[in-house]
Motif scaffolding. Structure first.
Motif, PDB file in Angstrom:
ATOM      1  N   LEU A 165     -25.938 -17.478 -37.596  1.00  0.00           N
ATOM      2  CA  LEU A 165     -26.026 -16.761 -36.315  1.00  0.00           C
ATOM      3  C   LEU A 165     -26.515 -15.332 -36.509  1.00  0.00           C
ATOM      4  CD1 LEU A 165     -25.459 -16.531 -33.242  1.00  0.00           C
ATOM      5  CD2 LEU A 165     -23.119 -15.855 -33.830  1.00  0.00           C
ATOM      6  N   GLY A 166     -27.524 -14.980 -35.737  1.00  0.00           N
ATOM      7  CA  GLY A 166     -28.001 -13.604 -35.672  1.00  0.00           C
ATOM      8  C   GLY A 166     -28.149 -13.190 -34.218  1.00  0.00           C
ATOM      9  N   ILE A 167     -28.155 -11.883 -33.968  1.00  0.00           N
ATOM     10  CA  ILE A 167     -28.290 -11.359 -32.605  1.00  0.00           C
ATOM     11  C   ILE A 167     -29.381 -10.293 -32.577  1.00  0.00           C
ATOM     12  CG2 ILE A 167     -27.152 -10.010 -30.785  1.00  0.00           C
ATOM     13  CD1 ILE A 167     -24.542 -11.387 -31.512  1.00  0.00           C
ATOM     14  N   PHE A 209     -21.703  -7.078 -32.182  1.00  0.00           N
ATOM     15  CA  PHE A 209     -22.435  -8.183 -32.812  1.00  0.00           C
ATOM     16  C   PHE A 209     -21.616  -8.794 -33.950  1.00  0.00           C
ATOM     17  CE2 PHE A 209     -26.481  -5.585 -31.672  1.00  0.00           C
ATOM     18  CZ  PHE A 209     -26.333  -5.935 -30.334  1.00  0.00           C
ATOM     19  N   ALA A 222     -22.030 -12.655 -35.664  1.00  0.00           N
ATOM     20  CA  ALA A 222     -23.384 -12.558 -36.215  1.00  0.00           C
ATOM     21  C   ALA A 222     -23.353 -12.099 -37.662  1.00  0.00           C
ATOM     22  CB  ALA A 222     -24.226 -11.596 -35.379  1.00  0.00           C
ATOM     23  N   ALA A 229     -28.519  -8.839 -37.461  1.00  0.00           N
ATOM     24  CA  ALA A 229     -28.794  -8.334 -36.119  1.00  0.00           C
ATOM     25  C   ALA A 229     -29.872  -7.273 -36.194  1.00  0.00           C
ATOM     26  CB  ALA A 229     -27.514  -7.767 -35.487  1.00  0.00           C
TER      27      ALA A 229
END
Length: 514
Positions: A65-67, A132, A137, A140
């Protein structure tokens, strides 16, 4: 001394001089040769050399997961979507009508006039980074530049940047520092391949140009500064000095761990794409970093880049790590007034589905022009993050099992062309997604499991599974109850705990013997 001895002596003297010169020359040139060998670039700008790069390092595979965030000058009008800068120039578009009614004719108020209004006065990089991180995350960062030609970093390539104009602060520098302070990786995304005005003839706008060339509008201005914003210049100069120059600047100043591209990258001449990749990968090699290049279409070889599916995803297990970029909103990617957001469970279910197929989710948020992130977006992020804090062992550092899952909900085929169908997908507690790590298999039920419910995981049936498993224990993450289970020809029968665990998703952990 006789004549023969004299000749021999002379010969020995000449040989001695030659030997001395050779030794001296070797001593003088050897250090330079060694230095050249040490500093020689690892990658040359050709696909074969660039393809030796490990396009998906372990840290990226495990991140899940990244933002990132669509935030810039286009956030000021907060109307329709992030394509306001383009749509405002077409007289038959509702954005044009809105613009004229609120701000006046474009000859009097162009897109560049929004720049001083983008102040970001409430932006707090540390608060954003913490949000984040709390959302789960592992990386980011910003949309470094969208199609609109405005750089979200301290740029020397263009005066249209956040330090010279608007906020008067280095947004990318601040967020990069805050993100890394929390042990996250930095992503910078580039959408600027569309900024160049590409025309077949004067006044005839081509669809891949973001800003149309219209007489009497700022996009056709002869002002050199405005031309830098609107991409109105000679293509070769733009490719080399602007497109490539901006990338090199961000790489040099911020050392991003991921450089990600939006579409239209394929319209950048191949030699410049190769030069970018070699520059980035060599810089990373000098720093001892493993980095990632993301691409959205067939514009970079997959031997050196990660494939991204906008608002879509695979319906099979990916043989290589892949990515989905999607937005938390149910409309525009940038903030607009009354922007709705997806429920937290839908975002989480999307993440689980992607993870079960060896994918990574890049989730977009939409801050306001003043630098605040709306509460409804924060709420969704924090609910997902709370789930990941409790049950993240079923997500992080995992890989796909032999099957991604079971249940009635099926993802459609295709890429962005089917994005509306993907957005409409709703999972239920009849849908299960699988991940695995070490000697554990995780069955993630996409919804609430009723107390004492009898469950059947058909993927464990002998007719389905490739290799029979020797199960040691079955448990539910978040429950201390001893679980009753049985494995037979139909699959794995499990009785759920007496208490419901989580309304977003429930994780069954199956531990097998070595």
């Amino acid at each position: 001394m006789n004549r023969i001895s004299s000749k021999i002596l002379s010969l020995l003297l000449v040989l001695s001089i030659i030997s001395s010169c050779t030794e001296k020359n070797t001593k003088e040139t050897a250090p330079n040769t060694i230095k050249e060998a040490v500093t020689a670039p690892k990658y040359t700008p050709d696909w074969q050399s660039l393809g030796k790069h490990n396009e998906s390092p372990e840290w990226f595979k495990n991140a899940k997961l990244g933002i990132y965030f669509h935030w810039g000058v286009y956030s000021v009008p907060a109307f329709h979507n992030e394509w306001y800068p383009r749509h405002m120039h077409f007289k038959d578009h509702k954005v044009y009508k809105h613009h004229v009614e609120k701000y006046g004719e474009l000859s009097e108020f162009g897109y560049h006039d929004f720049v001083p209004m983008f102040k970001a006065e409430k932006f707090n990089a540390k608060e954003w980074a913490q949000l984040f991180k709390d959302a789960g995350a592992q990386f980011a960062g910003p949309v470094a530049e969208h199609h609109d030609g405005f750089a979200m970093w301290d740029s020397k390539v263009t005066p249209w940047n956040v330090v010279n104009k608007g906020p008067k602060r280095d947004i990318t520098g601040e967020i990069a520092e805050a993100i890394r302070a929390l042990d996250m990786k930095l992503i910078t995304t580039f959408h600027h391949s569309k900024n160049l005005q590409r025309s077949t003839e004067l006044g005839k706008e081509v669809s891949i140009s973001h800003f149309p060339y219209f007489e009497g509008m700022p996009t056709s201005s002869n002002d050199p500064e405005l031309q830098l914003l609107y991409g109105n210049m000679e293509p070769e100069k733009w490719y080399k000095e602007i497109w490539l120059g901006k990338l090199k600047e961000v790489i040099d100043n911020y050392n991003p761990d991921i450089v990600w591209f939006d579409y239209v990258l394929g319209d950048i001449p191949e030699n410049y794409r190769k030069e970018f990749a070699a520059y980035y990968l060599n810089k990373a090699h000098e720093l001892g970093k493993e980095v990632v290049i993301g691409r959205k279409q067939h514009d970079l070889p997959l031997s050196l880049s990660v494939d991204d599916l906008e608002q879509a995803r695979k319906n099979v297990i990916g043989t290589k790590t892949w990515m989905t970029d999607a937005t938390i909103s149910d409309g525009s990617w940038c903030y607009t007034e009354n922007l709705g957001v997806k429920p937290a469970k839908d975002i989480l279910h999307m993440l689980v589905d992607i993870t079960s197929k060896n994918g990574v989710l890049l989730l977009n948020v939409s801050p306001k022009a003043d630098g605040t992130i709306p509460e409804n977006q924060k709420d969704g992020l924090l609910k997902m993050g709370d789930w990941l804090k409790k049950y993240g062992e079923a997500i992080y550092d995992t890989e796909a099992w032999y099957t991604f899952g079971e249940g009635p909900t099926k993802e459609p085929k295709g890429h962005f062309k089917n994005h509306k169908a993907f957005i409409k997908l709703k999972y239920s507690n009849k849908d299960i997604r699988y991940t695995t790590k070490d000697y554990n298999i995780y069955g993630i039920i996409l919804g609430t499991v009723a107390s004492n419910k009898e469950l059947l995981l058909e993927s464990f049936a002998k007719k389905n599974i490739h290799d029979e498993v020797a199960i040691e224990t079955v448990s539910f993450l978040g429950s201390d109850e001893k679980i009753t289970w049985n494995l037979d020809e139909e699959g794995l029968h499990i009785k759920a705990p007496t208490q419901q665990i989580n309304e977003l998703a429930t994780v069954i952990k199956v531990t097998i013997s070595q």
